[in-house]
Scaffold this active site. Structure first.
Site, short mmCIF file in Angstrom:
data_model
loop_
_atom_site.label_atom_id
_atom_site.label_comp_id
_atom_site.label_asym_id
_atom_site.label_seq_id
_atom_site.Cartn_x
_atom_site.Cartn_y
_atom_site.Cartn_z
N ASP A 269 4.56 2.93 3.10
CA ASP A 269 5.11 4.28 2.98
C ASP A 269 6.49 4.24 2.35
O ASP A 269 7.13 3.18 2.26
CB ASP A 269 5.17 4.95 4.36
CG ASP A 269 3.78 5.21 4.93
OD1 ASP A 269 2.87 5.52 4.12
OD2 ASP A 269 3.61 5.10 6.15
N HIS B 288 1.25 2.40 -2.38
CA HIS B 288 1.36 3.50 -1.42
C HIS B 288 0.14 3.62 -0.52
O HIS B 288 0.13 4.44 0.42
CB HIS B 288 1.58 4.81 -2.16
CG HIS B 288 2.43 5.80 -1.40
ND1 HIS B 288 2.73 5.66 -0.06
CD2 HIS B 288 3.04 6.95 -1.79
CE1 HIS B 288 3.48 6.67 0.34
NE2 HIS B 288 3.67 7.48 -0.69
#
Length: 440
Positions: free
Chosen positions: A417, A413
């Site tokens: 995204d 992450h």
């Protein structure tokens, strides 16, 4: 002039190799290209070929010995040529015994041993080997060599003294203390009645009725896996998305193509190859998933190189199918089967473990629906594949039983995204549910 045989350095992380076996004995003739010995690194087992013709004059190590990279482990030369009786401490051939000086470039692995207290003990390879053979704690030996370095003769002096007044090996003494065993009641099976570890273990079973807890130091491949998994888990914030894929059409494709592919390659097409083919196709449309993250830089890859996680003895390997996006099901089936077999047989080459841009971990052969795979860094995502299971699903308002497969996409992450990761997984689901598009 005799030619040295070195312990090769086969990867950037390799520091020590374990000698598994010699294919030649002292006195045998050797030709360039012949397999000379086999070693185990932190990743693979590999046969090392001879680089010189001649007679195998000397070997300094035996099976299961752990040897620092670039250390001299033997010599090849002409018959009756003289070679050192002990392994040189340096690559330039300086003898490890009775040498008056120690070069600053001398390998710390061949000259120093770390004790449990963290102190460094300087010792020659011959001294360490003698200490190991006679169960002598090297840090308890006073060295007479330069700068207090422990020589072979220092260890031998301790051994000779121990044979007179010591009847317990250090390891046996340690196990006895841990298990609370009175050594006065233990009969020794070693030389001159010396009590060995096996004697204490047997006494513990008789005393308590249960065997001592087995311990094993984390080393080799398992140690490397532990370090890399920890690094990935603690440096990359993992997010995992899951989905279910209807594999009805994929089963039809496999059924139709299986006979032809098996006839041409000798291998049976499996769902693994169909998944690799689909993933490779979809990754070309999602460059933000087919990338690597190294030294704070993102590297986008036009080609897809699929790492395929393979369970092996005592660990896990991830051999790579290069340019998977340019290959059809026939070629993928052949390569996937061969690298899987070579991984399990410890016959992969170092280059076959490098360069992956995305990894697939398939646990579909087990009773696993979904799981959270850990990213194979420097990649930014990994796909976990579960079993295909018949389930009731709603199709056009009606309940039908369909073969459903659970999948899990873990992504980093920091650089990926949720939306692009979800888009990739959605497209993969569409392709596997309509796999005939892959044949176009």
């Amino acid at each position: 002039m005799p030619k040295e045989i070195f312990m090769p350095k086969l990867s950037s992380t390799m520091e020590i190799g374990t000698l598994l076996q010699w294919f030649k004995e002292e006195g045998d003739s050797v030709e360039i290209g012949e397999p000379l010995f086999e070693i185990m690194t932190d990743k693979i087992n590999i046969e090392v070929e001879a680089y010189d013709d001649g007679i195998f004059l000397k070997k300094y190590y035996e099976a299961d010995d752990q040897i620092p990279v670039n250390a001299v482990i033997g010599y090849i030369g002409e018959a009756n040529e003289q070679v050192p009786s002990e392994p040189p401490a340096q690559a330039d051939g300086e003898s490890s015994e009775d040498s008056g000086t120690i070069s600053s470039s001398e390998s710390s692995e061949s000259a120093e041993v770390e004790t449990t207290s963290g102190e460094k003990v300087r010792a020659t390879p011959a001294a360490r080997k003698t200490a190991k053979d006679h169960h002598v704690a090297i840090h308890e030996v006073s060295g007479t060599g330069p700068k207090g370095r422990v020589q072979k003769r220092d260890v031998e002096a301790v051994v000779h003294s121990s044979e007179k007044d010591q009847r317990v090996s250090p390891l046996a003494e340690k196990v006895a203390a841990r298990e609370g065993i009175d050594l006065a009641n233990v009969a020794g099976s070693g030389a001159h009645g010396k009590i060995m570890k096996s004697d204490v273990t047997a006494a513990a079973v008789q005393t308590t009725g249960t065997a001592p807890v087995k311990t094993q130091k984390l080393a080799g491949m398992r140690k490397v896996i532990a370090e890399r998994m920890s690094q990935s888990a603690f440096t990359a914030p993992h997010v995992t998305l899951t989905s279910e894929i209807d594999m009805t059409k994929a089963k039809e494709v496999r059924k139709q193509l299986l006979p032809a592919i098996e006839k041409e390659t000798g291998y049976r097409l499996s769902f693994t190859e169909i998944i690799i083919h689909a993933v490779s196709n979809v990754l070309t449309r999602h460059p933000h998933i087919n990338m690597t993250f190294e030294q704070n830089e993102l590297h986008f890859h036009d080609d897809v190189h699929i790492g395929l996680a393979v369970a092996v003895k005592d660990g896990l390997m991830v051999p790579v199918i290069s340019h998977a996006n340019q290959k059809g099901l026939k070629q993928l089936t052949k390569e996937a089967k061969e690298i899987g077999r070579n991984a399990r047989d410890q016959k992969l080459l170092p280059d076959q473990l490098k360069g992956s841009t995305f990894t697939i971990s398939n646990l579909g052969m087990y009773a696993i629906d979904t799981f959270t795979p850990i990213i194979n860094q420097p990649e930014v995502a990994i796909l976990g594949v579960g079993r295909i299971q018949e389930k009731p699903v709603v199709i056009d308002g009606e309940i039908q039983v369909r073969p459903m497969m659970g999948v899990s996409l873990s992504f980093d992450h920091r650089v990926v995204d949720g939306a692009p990761a979800a888009a990739f997984l959605t497209d993969l689901k569409k392709v596997l549910e309509q796999p005939f598009e892959l044949l176009m």
